[in-house]
Design a protein around this motif. Structure first.
Motif, PDB file in Angstrom:
ATOM      1  N   LEU A  29       8.070  11.661 -45.826  1.00 64.54           N
ATOM      2  CA  LEU A  29       6.744  11.215 -45.436  1.00 64.54           C
ATOM      3  C   LEU A  29       6.361  11.665 -44.036  1.00 64.54           C
ATOM      4  CD1 LEU A  29       6.273   7.618 -46.877  1.00 64.54           C
ATOM      5  CD2 LEU A  29       5.643   9.830 -47.853  1.00 64.54           C
ATOM      6  N   TYR A  32       3.390  13.928 -43.523  1.00 67.16           N
ATOM      7  CA  TYR A  32       2.068  13.460 -43.910  1.00 67.16           C
ATOM      8  C   TYR A  32       1.515  12.415 -42.964  1.00 67.16           C
ATOM      9  CZ  TYR A  32       3.500  15.493 -48.365  1.00 67.16           C
ATOM     10  OH  TYR A  32       3.951  16.340 -49.352  1.00 67.16           O
ATOM     11  N   MET A  34      -0.665   9.072 -43.267  1.00 66.07           N
ATOM     12  CA  MET A  34      -0.698   8.107 -44.350  1.00 66.07           C
ATOM     13  C   MET A  34      -1.868   7.156 -44.177  1.00 66.07           C
ATOM     14  SD  MET A  34       1.888   8.902 -46.274  1.00 66.07           S
ATOM     15  CE  MET A  34       1.905   7.454 -47.328  1.00 66.07           C
ATOM     16  N   ALA A  98      -1.246   9.841 -49.116  1.00 67.32           N
ATOM     17  CA  ALA A  98      -0.680  10.809 -48.194  1.00 67.32           C
ATOM     18  C   ALA A  98      -1.626  11.982 -48.013  1.00 67.32           C
ATOM     19  CB  ALA A  98       0.675  11.308 -48.702  1.00 67.32           C
ATOM     20  N   TYR A 111      -7.079  12.867 -48.889  1.00 68.39           N
ATOM     21  CA  TYR A 111      -5.749  12.417 -49.295  1.00 68.39           C
ATOM     22  C   TYR A 111      -5.400  12.991 -50.659  1.00 68.39           C
ATOM     23  CZ  TYR A 111      -5.809   9.335 -45.304  1.00 68.39           C
ATOM     24  OH  TYR A 111      -5.847   8.845 -44.020  1.00 68.39           O
TER      25      TYR A 111
END
Length: 124
Positions: A29, A32, A34, A98, A111
């Protein structure tokens, strides 16, 4: 490619708190930015909170500012949404998402990856 799974929703009385979690898999993650979005019955899905890839920058929709806190633990590949002072207007399905673009955004179109959502219901 990343998959997202939300958890932590449920039923809570007005004034109470919940913490939502978003667990990523398939890709780290930290690649990204978020976001958390929410969709109330009969309404469009709208932005609630965002956090950049490192956690150093956050952004909130006005109605949740001061009540909600978005955070992340990249070592656990997890993003959180701590929700305090909940009211019935917060009742919605909450989605994490994300975004691989360079800057934080509050637009759904930015996203690319979405979780299934988790229901939050706040009783009066």
């Amino acid at each position: 490619q990343v998959q997202l799974a939300e958890s932590g929703g449920g039923l809570v009385q007005a004034g109470g708190s919940l913490r939502l979690s978003c667990k990523g898999s398939g890709s780290p993650l930290n690649n990204y930015n978020m976001g958390w979005f929410r969709q109330a019955p009969g309404k469009e899905r709208v932005f609630a909170a965002g956090i950049n890839w490192s956690g150093g920058s956050t952004y909130y929709e006005n109605s949740v500012k001061g009540r909600f806190t978005i955070s992340r633990e990249n070592s656990k590949n997890t993003v959180y949404l701590q929700m305090n002072s909940l009211n019935p207007e917060d009742t919605a399905v909450y989605f994490c998402a994300a975004d691989s673009s360079q800057y934080l955004s509050d637009s759904r179109a930015k996203y690319n990856y979405w979780g299934q959502g988790t229901q939050v219901t706040v009783s009066s």
